[in-house]
Design a protein around this motif. Sequence first.
Motif, PDB file in Angstrom:
ATOM      1  N   SER A  14       0.843  -1.185   0.000  1.00 16.12           N
ATOM      2  CA  SER A  14       0.000   0.000   0.000  1.00 16.12           C
ATOM      3  C   SER A  14       0.879   1.236   0.000  1.00 16.12           C
ATOM      4  O   SER A  14       2.115   1.149  -0.026  1.00 16.12           O
ATOM      5  CB  SER A  14      -0.941  -0.005   1.216  1.00 16.12           C
ATOM      6  OG  SER A  14      -0.200  -0.035   2.429  1.00 16.12           O
ATOM      7  N   SER A  15       0.258   2.399   0.037  1.00 13.80           N
ATOM      8  CA  SER A  15       0.968   3.677   0.081  1.00 13.80           C
ATOM      9  C   SER A  15       0.643   4.375   1.383  1.00 13.80           C
ATOM     10  O   SER A  15      -0.436   4.181   1.967  1.00 13.80           O
ATOM     11  CB  SER A  15       0.540   4.550  -1.106  1.00 13.80           C
ATOM     12  OG  SER A  15       0.999   5.885  -0.937  1.00 13.80           O
ATOM     13  N   SER A  16       1.552   5.209   1.845  1.00  8.37           N
ATOM     14  CA  SER A  16       1.287   5.963   3.069  1.00  8.37           C
ATOM     15  C   SER A  16       0.027   6.817   2.925  1.00  8.37           C
ATOM     16  O   SER A  16      -0.665   7.088   3.913  1.00  8.37           O
ATOM     17  CB  SER A  16       2.488   6.837   3.431  1.00  8.37           C
ATOM     18  OG  SER A  16       2.803   7.736   2.381  1.00  8.37           O
ATOM     19  N   GLU A  17      -0.284   7.220   1.699  1.00  6.33           N
ATOM     20  CA  GLU A  17      -1.484   8.029   1.470  1.00  6.33           C
ATOM     21  C   GLU A  17      -2.765   7.235   1.699  1.00  6.33           C
ATOM     22  O   GLU A  17      -3.841   7.817   1.865  1.00  6.33           O
ATOM     23  CB  GLU A  17      -1.462   8.587   0.043  1.00  6.33           C
ATOM     24  CG  GLU A  17      -0.300   9.538  -0.219  1.00  6.33           C
ATOM     25  CD  GLU A  17      -0.250  10.006  -1.658  1.00  6.33           C
ATOM     26  OE1 GLU A  17      -1.079   9.515  -2.471  1.00  6.33           O
ATOM     27  OE2 GLU A  17       0.595  10.859  -1.976  1.00  6.33           O
ATOM     28  N   ASP A  18      -2.664   5.909   1.693  1.00  6.95           N
ATOM     29  CA  ASP A  18      -3.842   5.070   1.939  1.00  6.95           C
ATOM     30  C   ASP A  18      -4.245   5.050   3.408  1.00  6.95           C
ATOM     31  O   ASP A  18      -5.304   4.496   3.753  1.00  6.95           O
ATOM     32  CB  ASP A  18      -3.566   3.627   1.496  1.00  6.95           C
ATOM     33  CG  ASP A  18      -3.308   3.511   0.004  1.00  6.95           C
ATOM     34  OD1 ASP A  18      -3.881   4.319  -0.753  1.00  6.95           O
ATOM     35  OD2 ASP A  18      -2.529   2.625  -0.395  1.00  6.95           O
ATOM     36  N   TRP A  19      -3.392   5.611   4.285  1.00  8.20           N
ATOM     37  CA  TRP A  19      -3.622   5.511   5.724  1.00  8.20           C
ATOM     38  C   TRP A  19      -3.647   6.890   6.361  1.00  8.20           C
ATOM     39  O   TRP A  19      -2.738   7.264   7.102  1.00  8.20           O
ATOM     40  CB  TRP A  19      -2.544   4.632   6.362  1.00  8.20           C
ATOM     41  CG  TRP A  19      -2.398   3.299   5.684  1.00  8.20           C
ATOM     42  CD1 TRP A  19      -1.419   2.917   4.813  1.00  8.20           C
ATOM     43  CD2 TRP A  19      -3.284   2.185   5.814  1.00  8.20           C
ATOM     44  NE1 TRP A  19      -1.635   1.630   4.396  1.00  8.20           N
ATOM     45  CE2 TRP A  19      -2.779   1.142   4.991  1.00  8.20           C
ATOM     46  CE3 TRP A  19      -4.455   1.954   6.549  1.00  8.20           C
ATOM     47  CZ2 TRP A  19      -3.392  -0.090   4.886  1.00  8.20           C
ATOM     48  CZ3 TRP A  19      -5.079   0.725   6.441  1.00  8.20           C
ATOM     49  CH2 TRP A  19      -4.556  -0.287   5.626  1.00  8.20           C
ATOM     50  N   PRO A  20      -4.689   7.682   6.105  1.00  8.66           N
ATOM     51  CA  PRO A  20      -4.766   9.029   6.695  1.00  8.66           C
ATOM     52  C   PRO A  20      -4.887   8.965   8.213  1.00  8.66           C
ATOM     53  O   PRO A  20      -5.399   7.997   8.785  1.00  8.66           O
ATOM     54  CB  PRO A  20      -6.028   9.626   6.057  1.00  8.66           C
ATOM     55  CG  PRO A  20      -6.858   8.441   5.665  1.00  8.66           C
ATOM     56  CD  PRO A  20      -5.873   7.365   5.284  1.00  8.66           C
ATOM     57  N   LEU A  21      -4.430   9.999   8.859  1.00  7.60           N
ATOM     58  CA  LEU A  21      -4.397  10.048  10.314  1.00  7.60           C
ATOM     59  C   LEU A  21      -5.767   9.818  10.963  1.00  7.60           C
ATOM     60  O   LEU A  21      -5.867   9.045  11.929  1.00  7.60           O
ATOM     61  CB  LEU A  21      -3.787  11.376  10.773  1.00  7.60           C
ATOM     62  CG  LEU A  21      -3.638  11.595  12.279  1.00  7.60           C
ATOM     63  CD1 LEU A  21      -2.806  10.490  12.912  1.00  7.60           C
ATOM     64  CD2 LEU A  21      -3.005  12.959  12.549  1.00  7.60           C
TER      65      LEU A  21
END
Length: 318
Positions: A14-21
């Motif tokens: 996955s991408s870090s953008e797939d996991w918003p805070l």
Amino acid sequence: MLPETEAWLRGRTSSSEDWPLPRLLEAKADTRVSVVLPARDEGQTVGEIVSAIRRELMDAAPLVDELVVIDSRSTDDTAARAAAAGARVVAQDEVLPDLKPLDGKGEALWKSLAATSGDVLVFIDADLREFRTSFVTGLLGPLFGDPGVVYVKGCYDRPLRGVGNGGGRVTELVARPLLNLHWPLLAGFVQPLAGEYAGRRSALERVPFVTGYGVELGLLIDLLELHGLDALAQVDLGRRVHSHQSTDALGGMAAQILQTAWSRLERQDKMIPLHDPSPRLAQFRRGADGHQVTVRDVAVAERPPMITVPGYAAPAGG
């Protein structure tokens, strides 16, 4: 690439953008998160990393519960800068002091299990430049999103001064060929030696830690054996900028990684060794009288699974 590795690559990347805070905060529940920075003479960079994590993921949002810098015998102001920025600084040799001290990054990482209380640990190298807290949130994402995931590696582009995206020379010349040859299930990891990764304490405390530069390779191989490929994941963190080491230093790293792989091949009955690997590395430089040899010890030590160590008290729920 094996079909199962291709399937893993599609399903567990996955991408870090797939996991918003906000999504992570909702999923966190009562999970306790520790962020650990192993650091040795990183006074120029450690403060900025600590400040960003403290500001964005502790003060502004309650995602990280514990921020610890394991000071690995620094001779500069690493400890002072880290503490001033808001980290709890722990001297490596003061953790489990009854044990004989060993050298290497892996020693600091192993000791961090005994110095923290998190159910999940996130490891971040302390020499990063242009650090973004999405490194932390990205690594936590798969762990919060799927209870079957126990370990997450970061992957990224690694710019090398003067040659564009040419960092990770030991990865491409040593680690990747080794994995493709002997552990092809792990061939889908873009950055198998990445210094940014996260894992559940319940998994990390049950595997040995190589004390030197083979620690990342050893963890990957051992966790695959213990939990299987589907329990591992990777997250694209974008771009990673840090200082690069000399060719001589990279040679020593490569030697330790090869010895780490050797020990796993022997342990997993994938080879019958005819001799013990030499712990000595000879390297050459041209001098006034021709090529001059320098021989150094690159032996790899190893700590046992932390769960087996007297004096280790796993946190409740860890």
